[in-house]
Design a protein around this motif. Structure first.
Motif, PDB file in Angstrom:
ATOM      1  N   TRP A   4      -7.859  -4.378   5.035  1.00 11.26           N
ATOM      2  CA  TRP A   4      -7.162  -3.081   6.127  1.00 11.26           C
ATOM      3  C   TRP A   4      -6.332  -3.963   6.225  1.00 11.26           C
ATOM      4  CZ3 TRP A   4      -8.484   0.917   6.500  1.00 11.26           C
ATOM      5  CH2 TRP A   4      -9.554   1.911   6.353  1.00 11.26           C
ATOM      6  N   MET A   5      -6.008  -4.932   6.135  1.00 17.32           N
ATOM      7  CA  MET A   5      -4.455  -5.688   7.179  1.00 17.32           C
ATOM      8  C   MET A   5      -3.391  -5.804   5.382  1.00 17.32           C
ATOM      9  SD  MET A   5      -5.878  -9.291   8.121  1.00 17.32           S
ATOM     10  CE  MET A   5      -4.392 -10.192   8.786  1.00 17.32           C
ATOM     11  N   GLY A   8      -2.437  -1.908   5.893  1.00 13.28           N
ATOM     12  CA  GLY A   8      -1.246  -1.906   7.257  1.00 13.28           C
ATOM     13  C   GLY A   8      -0.083  -2.392   6.828  1.00 13.28           C
ATOM     14  N   ALA A   9       0.056  -3.442   6.183  1.00 14.23           N
ATOM     15  CA  ALA A   9       1.482  -4.554   5.774  1.00 14.23           C
ATOM     16  C   ALA A   9       2.137  -3.408   4.671  1.00 14.23           C
ATOM     17  CB  ALA A   9       1.069  -5.218   5.085  1.00 14.23           C
ATOM     18  N   ALA A  11       1.665  -0.184   4.609  1.00 10.11           N
ATOM     19  CA  ALA A  11       1.879   1.444   5.645  1.00 10.11           C
ATOM     20  C   ALA A  11       3.155   1.140   6.058  1.00 10.11           C
ATOM     21  CB  ALA A  11       1.014   1.734   6.632  1.00 10.11           C
ATOM     22  N   ALA A  12       4.098  -0.244   6.766  1.00  3.03           N
ATOM     23  CA  ALA A  12       4.445  -0.442   7.595  1.00  3.03           C
ATOM     24  C   ALA A  12       5.581  -0.549   6.728  1.00  3.03           C
ATOM     25  CB  ALA A  12       4.000  -1.734   8.409  1.00  3.03           C
TER      26      ALA A  12
END
Length: 129
Positions: A4-5, A8-9, A11-12
């Motif tokens: 998930w991290m 998220g990275a 996606a950002a």
């Protein structure tokens, strides 16, 4: 949790890269005589330079933390341009002395990519008429 991290990275980084690509293209089109082709060329060349610099930085100073590398390489550069990855992979393969493989890789990407683009355009044109 790590997955998930990482997502998220990515996606950002992707949000920033996609936004930058859009802004560069809009700016290139706003210049007298400009077009989206200039925007694409700019981001492709910029992406290649950034990926080469990032790879060299990683070699000299050690690898980046995994989430940071994913945010920059997959997220930002992946959404800014996909040509940078193509150029880096073909250069690395040639640098390994595998010129035949690198040549086939380049020709396959260019020719198959172009053929698929034209083929899909033709199919959509057929569906829309």
């Amino acid at each position: 949790m790590t997955t998930w991290m990482n997502l998220g990275a990515i996606a950002a980084g992707g949000a920033v890269g996609a936004t930058c690509r859009y802004l560069v293209t809009v700016a290139a089109m706003a210049v007298p005589g400009g077009s989206s082709l200039w925007g694409t060329t700019i981001v492709n060349v910029l992406g290649c330079g950034l990926l080469g610099g990032l790879a060299e930085f990683s070699l000299i100073h050690g690898n980046l933390p995994p989430a940071t590398a994913l945010a920059l390489r997959v997220g930002f550069l992946g959404s800014l341009t996909t040509f940078s990855t193509f150029a880096a992979e073909s250069a690395a393969t040639a640098g390994e002395g595998r010129l035949g493989v690198a040549s086939v890789y380049v020709l396959t990407n260019l020719l198959v990519g172009w053929a698929v683009l034209l083929g899909s355009a033709s199919m959509v044109r057929g569906w829309m008429s």
